[in-house]
Write a protein that holds these residues in place. Sequence first.
Motif: not given
Length: 59
Positions: A16-19, A29-34, A38-50
């Motif tokens: 996704t793109t985050v502004t 920021v483009k191409a953020v892993p997420a 599609k059921n509720i239209g939620l986008i969850r930004i994945r954390q890559t840290d601990q």
Amino acid sequence: MKCVICKHGETREGATTVTFDRDGMTLVVKAVPALHDKNIGLIRIRQTDQNPDKDAFFQ
């Protein structure tokens, strides 16, 4: 993976793109892993840290 919010939908890997806006400046920021539910239209930004419990959610 099941959606952590609605508990019904399946999430899919994607990107996704985050502004960010602050003090008249915009950062895009483009191409953020997420995960997309599609059921509720939620986008969850994945954390890559601990701290995977602190994922960000956008709708």
